[in-house]
Design a protein around this motif. Structure first.
Motif: not given
Length: 344
Positions: A103-115
């Protein structure tokens, strides 16, 4: 020697009552052959026209884009996927949950959690996972109380055709989902929760959006009016923001009226959408709460704090957000929220 007149009377001659009986048997045969359709004579005539090469006769009707063809039987389709569609699955496209560069967006670490995007649920809940979306099915109401999915800009463009699809029972609902016929002549539309227009890049996912687990009874002018307007706005924002997390559903509670021939499908009084935008360090959330009725009000007037939607639904949205951040986002008032989302 017998007179000619007496001889003729002994021959075969159809009397009036015999013709009536033959006509009645003919009509009964038409009804049986055409599966009890309300217009068997028209169906018979259309078949005759096709046989002689004239094509089917048609009656002029206003097209309803929200009424997809119904299956001939209330059974889940087990037809195999065409090979040409086997690669249009989201698994073969860049997945935002794994690759932030999609997407070009930078993700937060909490977004990487399953579900991460799923509301809180219990181990014994009926969580149904399709390629395009995940939902929690509520058997007592014969519909989902939430449907969750990421919505990316590339997913809402494409040539997937909703007119090719039919409403079908969901084969993954072990207790059996509602049936298309439960809505027939009920006065309510088969309203999508996750709209087909959000999956135009994939015919497979468009097909899955017609599973009855993703459908809820909506007043026609609501479904085709303000609800459609909100769906279009969400897609516009998904393009603008390079992707959103979407959770949507009905407000289910005891005592709701029901429709249905074989299943008691509850008719909700309200529907909601909750959206989350993440692009580190920016993050914002918005909630909409609408009554299941026609409206000509601005969509801004339906913006409510997300914690208000949580109170009336009993659903905990985005529980994997850090607690302090979750409280701040979900408690924001209408003015602050609309300024952040509608200002550009």
């Amino acid at each position: 020697m017998r007179s000619p007149q007496k001889y003729m009377r002994r021959g075969f001659r159809l009397r009036g009552n015999t013709l009536v009986l033959l006509f009645v048997f003919f009509l009964i045969g038409l009804f049986l052959h055409y599966g009890g359709r309300t217009q068997p004579v028209v169906a018979f005539w259309n078949d005759i026209r096709r046989i002689v090469g004239l094509g089917p006769s048609t009656t002029r009707q206003e097209r309803n884009p929200y009424k997809a063809p119904e299956p001939t039987e209330d059974v889940a389709s087990d037809r195999p996927e065409p090979e040409s569609e086997a690669s249009d699955d989201r698994r073969d496209a860049p997945e935002p949950a794994e690759k932030g560069t999609a997407t070009g967006n930078v993700r937060f670490d909490f977004e990487k959690q399953v579900d991460f995007l799923l509301p809180a649920f219990r181990p014994d809940d009926a969580i149904i996972r399709h390629d395009g979306y995940v939902l929690r099915y509520r058997e007592a109401y014969e519909q989902a109380d939430w449907v969750a999915y990421p919505l990316l800009a590339y997913e809402i463009t494409g040539d997937a055709d909703r007119d090719r699809e039919q409403f079908q029972p969901d084969p993954l609902v072990e207790t059996g989902s509602a049936l298309p016929s439960d809505y027939t002549r009920s006065g309510y539309d088969r309203g999508h929760l996750a709209p087909a227009g959000d999956f135009k890049f994939s015919q497979r996912m468009t097909r899955e959006s017609f599973y009855m687990s993703n459908i809820s009874p909506q007043a026609p002018q609501f479904n085709r009016g303000i609800w459609r307007e909100l769906e279009e706005l969400v897609r516009k924002w998904a393009v603008r923001d390079n992707g959103l997390y979407v959770i949507t559903g009905p407000v289910l509670k005891s005592g709701l009226p029901t429709i249905g021939r074989q299943n008691e499908v509850s008719v909700p009084e309200q529907y909601y959408k909750v959206l989350l935008y993440c692009n580190k360090p920016d993050i914002r959330m918005i909630g909409f709460l609408l009554r299941n009725e026609p409206s000509d009000q601005s969509l801004r007037s339906f913006v409510v704090p997300v914690d208000q939607i949580e109170r009336i639904t009993g659903i905990d949205f985005f529980p994997k957000l850090p607690d302090d951040l979750e409280r701040r986002l979900e408690s924001q008032g209408r003015d602050e929220t609309t300024a952040a989302w509608f200002s550009y």
